[in-house]
Design a protein around this motif. Structure first.
Motif, PDB file in Angstrom:
ATOM      1  N   LEU A 196      38.700  35.467  37.606  1.00 34.77           N
ATOM      2  CA  LEU A 196      39.668  36.230  36.821  1.00 34.77           C
ATOM      3  C   LEU A 196      39.238  36.528  35.382  1.00 34.77           C
ATOM      4  CD1 LEU A 196      42.790  34.384  38.161  1.00 34.77           C
ATOM      5  CD2 LEU A 196      42.207  36.786  38.546  1.00 34.77           C
ATOM      6  N   ARG A 197      38.019  36.217  35.017  1.00 37.53           N
ATOM      7  CA  ARG A 197      37.637  36.378  33.614  1.00 37.53           C
ATOM      8  C   ARG A 197      37.663  37.819  33.109  1.00 37.53           C
ATOM      9  NH1 ARG A 197      31.867  33.857  34.388  1.00 37.53           N
ATOM     10  NH2 ARG A 197      31.022  35.353  35.872  1.00 37.53           N
ATOM     11  N   GLU A 198      37.610  38.805  34.014  1.00 38.13           N
ATOM     12  CA  GLU A 198      37.663  40.214  33.606  1.00 38.13           C
ATOM     13  C   GLU A 198      39.059  40.822  33.748  1.00 38.13           C
ATOM     14  OE1 GLU A 198      35.086  41.771  32.148  1.00 38.13           O
ATOM     15  OE2 GLU A 198      33.982  39.888  32.335  1.00 38.13           O
ATOM     16  N   ALA A 199      40.040  40.029  34.144  1.00 36.99           N
ATOM     17  CA  ALA A 199      41.401  40.540  34.302  1.00 36.99           C
ATOM     18  C   ALA A 199      41.985  40.890  32.929  1.00 36.99           C
ATOM     19  CB  ALA A 199      42.279  39.494  34.992  1.00 36.99           C
ATOM     20  N   SER A 200      42.960  41.761  32.920  1.00 38.98           N
ATOM     21  CA  SER A 200      43.597  42.169  31.665  1.00 38.98           C
ATOM     22  C   SER A 200      44.176  40.968  30.927  1.00 38.98           C
ATOM     23  CB  SER A 200      44.719  43.167  31.938  1.00 38.98           C
ATOM     24  OG  SER A 200      44.188  44.368  32.448  1.00 38.98           O
ATOM     25  N   TYR A 201      43.920  40.908  29.641  1.00 39.93           N
ATOM     26  CA  TYR A 201      44.440  39.875  28.748  1.00 39.93           C
ATOM     27  C   TYR A 201      44.046  38.467  29.166  1.00 39.93           C
ATOM     28  CZ  TYR A 201      47.395  43.908  27.743  1.00 39.93           C
ATOM     29  OH  TYR A 201      47.844  45.170  27.465  1.00 39.93           O
ATOM     30  N   ALA A 202      42.978  38.329  29.960  1.00 41.20           N
ATOM     31  CA  ALA A 202      42.559  37.015  30.459  1.00 41.20           C
ATOM     32  C   ALA A 202      42.301  36.019  29.332  1.00 41.20           C
ATOM     33  CB  ALA A 202      41.330  37.140  31.347  1.00 41.20           C
ATOM     34  N   ASP A 203      41.837  36.500  28.207  1.00 39.22           N
ATOM     35  CA  ASP A 203      41.578  35.593  27.087  1.00 39.22           C
ATOM     36  C   ASP A 203      42.853  34.896  26.614  1.00 39.22           C
ATOM     37  OD1 ASP A 203      42.424  38.167  26.187  1.00 39.22           O
ATOM     38  OD2 ASP A 203      41.763  37.681  24.163  1.00 39.22           O
ATOM     39  N   GLN A 204      44.007  35.506  26.864  1.00 41.11           N
ATOM     40  CA  GLN A 204      45.282  34.931  26.443  1.00 41.11           C
ATOM     41  C   GLN A 204      45.845  33.925  27.434  1.00 41.11           C
ATOM     42  OE1 GLN A 204      48.177  37.943  25.458  1.00 41.11           O
ATOM     43  NE2 GLN A 204      46.635  39.227  24.492  1.00 41.11           N
ATOM     44  N   TRP A 205      45.701  34.195  28.723  1.00 34.70           N
ATOM     45  CA  TRP A 205      46.380  33.348  29.708  1.00 34.70           C
ATOM     46  C   TRP A 205      45.448  32.513  30.577  1.00 34.70           C
ATOM     47  CZ3 TRP A 205      45.092  34.506  34.708  1.00 34.70           C
ATOM     48  CH2 TRP A 205      44.630  35.801  34.963  1.00 34.70           C
ATOM     49  N   LEU A 206      44.215  32.946  30.793  1.00 33.87           N
ATOM     50  CA  LEU A 206      43.319  32.228  31.701  1.00 33.87           C
ATOM     51  C   LEU A 206      43.030  30.791  31.248  1.00 33.87           C
ATOM     52  CD1 LEU A 206      41.855  32.441  34.362  1.00 33.87           C
ATOM     53  CD2 LEU A 206      39.935  33.532  33.181  1.00 33.87           C
ATOM     54  N   PRO A 207      42.935  30.504  29.946  1.00 34.30           N
ATOM     55  CA  PRO A 207      42.723  29.111  29.542  1.00 34.30           C
ATOM     56  C   PRO A 207      43.867  28.171  29.960  1.00 34.30           C
ATOM     57  CG  PRO A 207      42.168  30.586  27.732  1.00 34.30           C
ATOM     58  CD  PRO A 207      42.832  31.424  28.805  1.00 34.30           C
ATOM     59  N   HIS A 208      45.023  28.711  30.281  1.00 32.69           N
ATOM     60  CA  HIS A 208      46.172  27.897  30.676  1.00 32.69           C
ATOM     61  C   HIS A 208      46.257  27.662  32.184  1.00 32.69           C
ATOM     62  CE1 HIS A 208      47.514  28.219  26.571  1.00 32.69           C
ATOM     63  NE2 HIS A 208      47.323  29.528  26.656  1.00 32.69           N
ATOM     64  N   VAL A 209      45.363  28.268  32.936  1.00 32.02           N
ATOM     65  CA  VAL A 209      45.317  28.068  34.390  1.00 32.02           C
ATOM     66  C   VAL A 209      44.630  26.734  34.647  1.00 32.02           C
ATOM     67  CG1 VAL A 209      44.350  28.906  36.572  1.00 32.02           C
ATOM     68  CG2 VAL A 209      45.330  30.528  34.931  1.00 32.02           C
ATOM     69  N   GLY A 210      45.351  25.818  35.247  1.00 31.57           N
ATOM     70  CA  GLY A 210      44.807  24.485  35.480  1.00 31.57           C
ATOM     71  C   GLY A 210      44.004  24.346  36.756  1.00 31.57           C
ATOM     72  N   SER A 211      44.164  25.264  37.677  1.00 31.32           N
ATOM     73  CA  SER A 211      43.506  25.155  38.977  1.00 31.32           C
ATOM     74  C   SER A 211      42.011  25.435  38.887  1.00 31.32           C
ATOM     75  CB  SER A 211      44.135  26.141  39.957  1.00 31.32           C
ATOM     76  OG  SER A 211      43.443  26.105  41.186  1.00 31.32           O
ATOM     77  N   THR A 212      41.239  24.656  39.625  1.00 31.92           N
ATOM     78  CA  THR A 212      39.806  24.911  39.759  1.00 31.92           C
ATOM     79  C   THR A 212      39.446  25.180  41.224  1.00 31.92           C
ATOM     80  OG1 THR A 212      39.356  22.541  39.965  1.00 31.92           O
ATOM     81  CG2 THR A 212      39.199  23.506  37.746  1.00 31.92           C
ATOM     82  N   GLU A 213      40.471  25.235  42.075  1.00 28.70           N
ATOM     83  CA  GLU A 213      40.241  25.467  43.498  1.00 28.70           C
ATOM     84  C   GLU A 213      39.657  26.861  43.718  1.00 28.70           C
ATOM     85  OE1 GLU A 213      42.769  25.696  47.627  1.00 28.70           O
ATOM     86  OE2 GLU A 213      43.525  24.456  46.000  1.00 28.70           O
ATOM     87  N   PRO A 214      38.523  26.958  44.398  1.00 30.74           N
ATOM     88  CA  PRO A 214      37.872  28.260  44.596  1.00 30.74           C
ATOM     89  C   PRO A 214      38.728  29.247  45.396  1.00 30.74           C
ATOM     90  CG  PRO A 214      36.360  26.471  45.092  1.00 30.74           C
ATOM     91  CD  PRO A 214      37.726  25.868  44.952  1.00 30.74           C
ATOM     92  N   ALA A 215      38.591  30.506  45.036  1.00 29.51           N
ATOM     93  CA  ALA A 215      39.292  31.599  45.719  1.00 29.51           C
ATOM     94  C   ALA A 215      38.360  32.800  45.758  1.00 29.51           C
ATOM     95  CB  ALA A 215      40.568  31.946  44.983  1.00 29.51           C
ATOM     96  N   ASP A 216      38.625  33.711  46.693  1.00 30.29           N
ATOM     97  CA  ASP A 216      37.807  34.922  46.748  1.00 30.29           C
ATOM     98  C   ASP A 216      38.619  36.185  46.513  1.00 30.29           C
ATOM     99  OD1 ASP A 216      39.121  35.097  49.178  1.00 30.29           O
ATOM    100  OD2 ASP A 216      37.323  34.740  50.375  1.00 30.29           O
ATOM    101  N   ALA A 217      39.920  36.014  46.247  1.00 25.85           N
ATOM    102  CA  ALA A 217      40.766  37.168  45.935  1.00 25.85           C
ATOM    103  C   ALA A 217      41.910  36.714  45.032  1.00 25.85           C
ATOM    104  CB  ALA A 217      41.326  37.787  47.207  1.00 25.85           C
ATOM    105  N   ALA A 218      42.323  37.631  44.167  1.00 22.84           N
ATOM    106  CA  ALA A 218      43.417  37.323  43.252  1.00 22.84           C
ATOM    107  C   ALA A 218      44.251  38.568  43.006  1.00 22.84           C
ATOM    108  CB  ALA A 218      42.875  36.796  41.930  1.00 22.84           C
ATOM    109  N   ILE A 219      45.523  38.338  42.708  1.00 22.41           N
ATOM    110  CA  ILE A 219      46.438  39.413  42.340  1.00 22.41           C
ATOM    111  C   ILE A 219      47.120  38.982  41.046  1.00 22.41           C
ATOM    112  CG2 ILE A 219      48.480  40.748  42.972  1.00 22.41           C
ATOM    113  CD1 ILE A 219      47.804  40.087  45.927  1.00 22.41           C
ATOM    114  N   CYS A 220      47.102  39.880  40.055  1.00 23.81           N
ATOM    115  CA  CYS A 220      47.782  39.656  38.780  1.00 23.81           C
ATOM    116  C   CYS A 220      48.873  40.707  38.657  1.00 23.81           C
ATOM    117  CB  CYS A 220      46.813  39.791  37.616  1.00 23.81           C
ATOM    118  SG  CYS A 220      45.426  38.636  37.677  1.00 23.81           S
ATOM    119  N   VAL A 221      50.097  40.269  38.482  1.00 26.12           N
ATOM    120  CA  VAL A 221      51.246  41.171  38.404  1.00 26.12           C
ATOM    121  C   VAL A 221      51.808  41.138  36.983  1.00 26.12           C
ATOM    122  CG1 VAL A 221      53.512  41.749  39.337  1.00 26.12           C
ATOM    123  CG2 VAL A 221      51.781  40.734  40.826  1.00 26.12           C
TER     124      VAL A 221
END
Length: 124
Positions: A75-100
């Motif tokens: 998710l590092r290239e998702a919109s505004y990721a610099d604001q919210w991605l540091p607060h994501v606690g999960s490290t479980e691998p995924a191959d798809a994501a949806i940001c709403v």
């Protein structure tokens, strides 16, 4: 935190084979008579005020990864990721994501068949 300043983040592993497959799950359709037909994702998450331009879909293959990766990578290239991605606690691998993002309103995020990471503040 109001719904106008949040992003809801969902992850999946092994369910979607491509970006097109992921968008099939997310995007609404149109009936022959021009009426909007909600997608599976819209129905599961009970999204209201649907604005497709405010829903981002990320597939690991599109970011150069052939295997699942941690959310911080996916998710590092998702919109505004610099604001919210540091607060994501999960490290479980995924191959798809949806940001709403707003103005979409997610009324039942736990109703989806995806892993819901939570809602995070954004200041766009």
């Amino acid at each position: 935190m109001t719904e106008t300043g949040v992003v809801h983040v969902f992850l999946s592993r092994g369910r979607f084979s491509s970006q097109e497959d992921l968008r099939d799950y997310i995007d609404q359709r149109w009936s022959d008579n021009g009426e909007a037909v909600p997608s599976a994702f819209m129905g599961e998450a009970q999204i209201t005020g649907f604005t497709p331009m405010c829903v981002e879909a990320v597939h690991a293959r599109d970011t150069g990864h052939l295997t699942p990766v941690p959310p911080a990578v996916l998710l590092r290239e998702a919109s505004y990721a610099d604001q919210w991605l540091p607060h994501v606690g999960s490290t479980e691998p995924a191959d798809a994501a949806i940001c709403v993002f707003a103005p979409n309103v997610v009324t039942d995020p736990h109703g989806t068949s995806l892993r819901y990471l939570g809602r995070f503040a954004v200041h766009g």
